[in-house]
Design a protein around this motif. Structure first.
Motif, PDB file in Angstrom:
ATOM      1  N   TYR A 295       8.092   7.059  -1.588  1.00 20.82           N
ATOM      2  CA  TYR A 295       8.452   5.947  -0.695  1.00 20.82           C
ATOM      3  C   TYR A 295       9.891   5.517  -0.978  1.00 20.82           C
ATOM      4  O   TYR A 295      10.256   5.261  -2.130  1.00 20.82           O
ATOM      5  CB  TYR A 295       7.502   4.768  -0.889  1.00 20.82           C
ATOM      6  N   PRO A 296      10.727   5.424   0.051  1.00 17.03           N
ATOM      7  CA  PRO A 296      12.138   5.078  -0.153  1.00 17.03           C
ATOM      8  C   PRO A 296      12.336   3.622  -0.599  1.00 17.03           C
ATOM      9  O   PRO A 296      11.699   2.716  -0.075  1.00 17.03           O
ATOM     10  CB  PRO A 296      12.773   5.281   1.229  1.00 17.03           C
ATOM     11  N   LYS A 297      13.223   3.439  -1.561  1.00 15.70           N
ATOM     12  CA  LYS A 297      13.571   2.089  -2.009  1.00 15.70           C
ATOM     13  C   LYS A 297      14.226   1.328  -0.856  1.00 15.70           C
ATOM     14  O   LYS A 297      14.901   1.920  -0.022  1.00 15.70           O
ATOM     15  CB  LYS A 297      14.547   2.155  -3.187  1.00 15.70           C
ATOM     16  N   ASN A 298      14.018   0.031  -0.826  1.00 12.20           N
ATOM     17  CA  ASN A 298      14.622  -0.869   0.155  1.00 12.20           C
ATOM     18  C   ASN A 298      14.118  -0.658   1.582  1.00 12.20           C
ATOM     19  O   ASN A 298      14.736  -1.132   2.531  1.00 12.20           O
ATOM     20  CB  ASN A 298      16.156  -0.788   0.142  1.00 12.20           C
TER      21      ASN A 298
ATOM     22  N   ASP B 196       0.821  -1.205   0.000  1.00 14.16           N
ATOM     23  CA  ASP B 196       0.000   0.000   0.000  1.00 14.16           C
ATOM     24  C   ASP B 196       0.865   1.269   0.000  1.00 14.16           C
ATOM     25  O   ASP B 196       0.692   2.153  -0.842  1.00 14.16           O
ATOM     26  CB  ASP B 196      -0.923  -0.013   1.216  1.00 14.16           C
ATOM     27  N   LEU B 197       1.799   1.364   0.931  1.00 14.23           N
ATOM     28  CA  LEU B 197       2.590   2.584   1.093  1.00 14.23           C
ATOM     29  C   LEU B 197       3.543   2.843  -0.071  1.00 14.23           C
ATOM     30  O   LEU B 197       3.780   3.994  -0.441  1.00 14.23           O
ATOM     31  CB  LEU B 197       3.373   2.534   2.396  1.00 14.23           C
ATOM     32  N   SER B 198       4.095   1.790  -0.644  1.00 22.37           N
ATOM     33  CA  SER B 198       5.112   1.971  -1.695  1.00 22.37           C
ATOM     34  C   SER B 198       4.516   2.476  -3.008  1.00 22.37           C
ATOM     35  O   SER B 198       5.259   2.782  -3.937  1.00 22.37           O
ATOM     36  CB  SER B 198       5.885   0.675  -1.918  1.00 22.37           C
ATOM     37  N   ARG B 199       3.197   2.619  -3.077  1.00 27.77           N
ATOM     38  CA  ARG B 199       2.575   3.248  -4.251  1.00 27.77           C
ATOM     39  C   ARG B 199       2.880   4.751  -4.304  1.00 27.77           C
ATOM     40  O   ARG B 199       2.791   5.371  -5.344  1.00 27.77           O
ATOM     41  CB  ARG B 199       1.062   3.030  -4.224  1.00 27.77           C
ATOM     42  N   ASP B 200       3.203   5.307  -3.150  1.00 29.45           N
ATOM     43  CA  ASP B 200       3.553   6.728  -3.077  1.00 29.45           C
ATOM     44  C   ASP B 200       4.926   6.909  -3.732  1.00 29.45           C
ATOM     45  O   ASP B 200       5.886   6.228  -3.373  1.00 29.45           O
ATOM     46  CB  ASP B 200       3.605   7.161  -1.601  1.00 29.45           C
TER      47      ASP B 200
ATOM     48  N   GLY C 238      -0.636   9.968   8.771  1.00 34.30           N
ATOM     49  CA  GLY C 238       0.096   9.665   7.543  1.00 34.30           C
ATOM     50  C   GLY C 238       1.593   9.544   7.717  1.00 34.30           C
ATOM     51  O   GLY C 238       2.329   9.551   6.737  1.00 34.30           O
ATOM     52  N   GLN C 239       2.066   9.433   8.951  1.00 32.31           N
ATOM     53  CA  GLN C 239       3.505   9.289   9.188  1.00 32.31           C
ATOM     54  C   GLN C 239       3.821   7.868   9.654  1.00 32.31           C
ATOM     55  O   GLN C 239       3.057   7.270  10.414  1.00 32.31           O
ATOM     56  CB  GLN C 239       3.999  10.290  10.221  1.00 32.31           C
ATOM     57  N   TYR C 240       4.958   7.375   9.188  1.00 31.80           N
ATOM     58  CA  TYR C 240       5.402   6.017   9.489  1.00 31.80           C
ATOM     59  C   TYR C 240       6.895   6.036   9.774  1.00 31.80           C
ATOM     60  O   TYR C 240       7.641   6.789   9.157  1.00 31.80           O
ATOM     61  CB  TYR C 240       5.181   5.096   8.273  1.00 31.80           C
ATOM     62  N   TYR C 241       7.291   5.163  10.682  1.00 30.43           N
ATOM     63  CA  TYR C 241       8.702   4.845  10.811  1.00 30.43           C
ATOM     64  C   TYR C 241       8.950   3.678   9.871  1.00 30.43           C
ATOM     65  O   TYR C 241       8.223   2.686   9.867  1.00 30.43           O
ATOM     66  CB  TYR C 241       9.067   4.460  12.243  1.00 30.43           C
TER      67      TYR C 241
ATOM     68  N   PRO D  84       0.578  11.690   2.213  1.00 30.84           N
ATOM     69  CA  PRO D  84       1.078  11.796   0.848  1.00 30.84           C
ATOM     70  C   PRO D  84       1.988  13.010   0.690  1.00 30.84           C
ATOM     71  O   PRO D  84       1.845  14.002   1.396  1.00 30.84           O
ATOM     72  CB  PRO D  84      -0.198  11.979   0.021  1.00 30.84           C
ATOM     73  N   ASN D  85       2.880  12.898  -0.226  1.00 31.97           N
ATOM     74  CA  ASN D  85       3.737  14.008  -0.660  1.00 31.97           C
ATOM     75  C   ASN D  85       4.643  14.595   0.414  1.00 31.97           C
ATOM     76  O   ASN D  85       5.108  15.712   0.271  1.00 31.97           O
ATOM     77  CB  ASN D  85       2.883  15.134  -1.279  1.00 31.97           C
ATOM     78  N   GLY D  86       4.888  13.862   1.471  1.00 31.89           N
ATOM     79  CA  GLY D  86       5.769  14.372   2.517  1.00 31.89           C
ATOM     80  C   GLY D  86       7.200  13.906   2.353  1.00 31.89           C
ATOM     81  O   GLY D  86       8.146  14.644   2.563  1.00 31.89           O
ATOM     82  N   GLY D  87       7.355  12.652   1.978  1.00 33.11           N
ATOM     83  CA  GLY D  87       8.677  12.077   1.823  1.00 33.11           C
ATOM     84  C   GLY D  87       9.361  11.827   3.153  1.00 33.11           C
ATOM     85  O   GLY D  87       8.727  11.849   4.216  1.00 33.11           O
ATOM     86  N   VAL D  88      10.659  11.608   3.095  1.00 38.31           N
ATOM     87  CA  VAL D  88      11.438  11.354   4.305  1.00 38.31           C
ATOM     88  C   VAL D  88      11.575  12.666   5.068  1.00 38.31           C
ATOM     89  O   VAL D  88      12.090  13.655   4.546  1.00 38.31           O
ATOM     90  CB  VAL D  88      12.822  10.757   3.983  1.00 38.31           C
TER      91      VAL D  88
END
Length: 135
Positions: free
Chosen positions: A81-84, A74-78, A94-97, A112-116
């Motif tokens: 979303y960081p690879k690996n 679900d999350l990696s559709r953004d 909408g925040q995740y570790y 959405p659209n926040g990034g790291v």
């Protein structure tokens, strides 16, 4: 992970250790290698559930919301979303570790659209100890 294991035992947190076949299958489904640190987490704990904290992981049914592949899919559709990276803990709003298996770092990521938002300067073990058990 000895200190984390001791805390899990002391506080009787729920865990579901994953077997090596499940970990291998996860790597194949993700399409990238898991670090030794994350593999150790999965084989020792699978997931950790304690009070209000739940980690994503393995050892739970494939269709369960804590199964790391479900959340990853679900999350990696953004696009940001960081690879690996695999999800560790949802913080809300909408925040995740996430755990970056290549860099072996814990990231705070927003969708959405926040990034790291931030790269934490602790290993996975210390992050889980401080975040789940506040030690």
């Amino acid at each position: 992970m000895k200190k984390l294991k001791d805390l899990v035992d002391r506080y009787q947190a729920n865990t579901r250790p994953a077997d090596s076949a499940s970990i291998t299958a996860l790597q194949e489904q993700l399409g990238f290698a898991l670090s030794a640190e994350y593999t150790s987490f999965l084989s020792t704990f699978g997931v950790i559930v304690f009070e209000a904290y739940e980690t994503y992981g393995l050892g739970v049914p494939n269709d369960y919301y804590l199964h790391v592949l479900n959340s990853f899919t679900d999350l990696s559709r953004d696009p940001s979303y960081p690879k690996n990276a695999v999800p560790l803990i949802e913080t809300g709003d909408g925040q995740y570790y996430l755990y970056d298996n290549k860099a072996q770092k814990v990231l705070l990521w927003s969708t959405p659209n926040g990034g790291v938002i931030r790269v934490l300067d602790v290993d996975l073990d210390q992050f889980l100890i401080s975040h789940i058990f506040a030690e």
